[in-house]
Write an enzyme that holds these catalytic residues in place. Sequence first.
Site, PDB file in Angstrom:
ATOM      1  N   ARG A 108       0.876  -1.188   0.000  1.00 11.45           N
ATOM      2  CA  ARG A 108       0.000   0.000   0.000  1.00 11.45           C
ATOM      3  C   ARG A 108       0.902   1.223   0.000  1.00 11.45           C
ATOM      4  NH1 ARG A 108      -5.261   1.253   3.670  1.00 11.45           N
ATOM      5  NH2 ARG A 108      -6.072  -0.160   2.080  1.00 11.45           N
ATOM      6  N   HIS A 135      -7.466   0.619  -6.350  1.00 13.21           N
ATOM      7  CA  HIS A 135      -7.622  -0.301  -5.211  1.00 13.21           C
ATOM      8  C   HIS A 135      -8.260  -1.590  -5.755  1.00 13.21           C
ATOM      9  CE1 HIS A 135      -7.665  -1.574  -1.189  1.00 13.21           C
ATOM     10  NE2 HIS A 135      -8.546  -0.772  -0.636  1.00 13.21           N
ATOM     11  N   GLN A 138      -9.900  -4.284  -3.429  1.00 12.16           N
ATOM     12  CA  GLN A 138     -11.199  -3.826  -2.943  1.00 12.16           C
ATOM     13  C   GLN A 138     -12.275  -4.123  -3.991  1.00 12.16           C
ATOM     14  OE1 GLN A 138     -11.907  -1.885   0.132  1.00 12.16           O
ATOM     15  NE2 GLN A 138     -13.933  -2.586  -0.494  1.00 12.16           N
ATOM     16  N   ASP A 230     -17.714   6.352  -0.748  1.00 13.97           N
ATOM     17  CA  ASP A 230     -16.403   6.284  -0.094  1.00 13.97           C
ATOM     18  C   ASP A 230     -16.142   7.675   0.506  1.00 13.97           C
ATOM     19  OD1 ASP A 230     -13.792   5.645   0.682  1.00 13.97           O
ATOM     20  OD2 ASP A 230     -12.944   5.762  -1.342  1.00 13.97           O
ATOM     21  N   CYS A 270     -16.513   1.007   1.134  1.00 16.95           N
ATOM     22  CA  CYS A 270     -15.297   0.206   1.324  1.00 16.95           C
ATOM     23  C   CYS A 270     -14.815   0.247   2.768  1.00 16.95           C
ATOM     24  CB  CYS A 270     -14.206   0.704   0.383  1.00 16.95           C
ATOM     25  SG  CYS A 270     -13.824   2.445   0.608  1.00 16.95           S
ATOM     26  N   ARG A 298     -13.294  -9.128   1.499  1.00 12.33           N
ATOM     27  CA  ARG A 298     -11.911  -8.779   1.170  1.00 12.33           C
ATOM     28  C   ARG A 298     -11.014  -9.993   1.397  1.00 12.33           C
ATOM     29  NH1 ARG A 298     -10.161  -3.648   1.566  1.00 12.33           N
ATOM     30  NH2 ARG A 298      -8.331  -4.534   0.548  1.00 12.33           N
TER      31      ARG A 298
END
Length: 310
Positions: A108, A135, A138, A230, A270, A298
């Site tokens: 990340r 992402h 995700q 988000d 998310c 996830r």
Amino acid sequence: MRTMKGRDLLTLSDYTKEELEKILQLSLSMKHDVKCGNYTRPYLSGKSVILLFQKPSTRTRLSFDVGVHQLGGHPIYLNWNDLQLGRGETIADTARTFDAYADGIVARVFKHTDLEIMAENARAPVINALSDLAHPCQALGDCLTIIEKKGKIEGTNVVFVGDGNNNVCRSLAEAVLKLGGNMTIASPNKYQISQSYADYIKKGAAKGSSLTLMEDPKAAVKDADVIYTDVWVSMGQEAEKEERMVAFRPYQVNSELLSNAPSDVIVMHCLPAHRGLEITDEVIDGKNSVVWDQAENRLHAQKGIMALLI
Ligand code: CP
Ligand code: NVA
């Protein structure tokens, strides 16, 4: 189908519809195993996977850690600033070092280009655990959730409300288009997904899918099967906070917005959520919300990804 073993996953663009479906299928079967009490499939037996984080994380860090463990491997969590990276060792040299010890690298980062440098310098697959651009893990977990709740992605109307040009929205749009769904992004013009990225993901879109960009959130959710939101300020955008708070205020996912959507719409986020900003308590804790299943998925999606790539 090309083998997925050894490939990086920086965005979804290198993966075909069939490859994404294969990942999702394996993820679903591994989820089924876990639900039956069979936690381990030894895909990563004897292997080590580095989990490198330059930004905070709760779900991604935990789900990768547990996922590697459930696949019989050894997860190694590393904080960027604890490494020599924090003192100026180059990303390329760090990646070569990782390669000497580990079989997979999950990272990340702030800058997506840093992932590209890692991927160029490591033979081990590099998996994007969130960058400023994308992402993808995700998005795959989210597709799993949509399939579970709505039966399929093909023909499903997914409406993202909020920051249309952020990492989560971009990867979701890319996945939905590739898998044959209809993606609508309701965002202020200034924050709408960039034309260049929209054109780029349209190139990989399945026949029959569509991408619609609009400003009005109420009109956008009219035929929605899924409403997705988000945060308004992503990690790394803190300096723009004041301006973003004003621009996104009309984009809150609240009961009034939901009253414009079909009653069986599912609401996704998310996470982490800023309750009272992009989503209200009433909605995130309400009957349409699937955010906890989404967070759980996830784990299953990433196990599918790692089993095939590493
Ligand atoms: N959704 C997500 O990536 O959450 P974390 O930032 O907690 O990993
Ligand atoms: N768009 C958010 C997602 C967090 C999981 C961010 O980048 O901060």
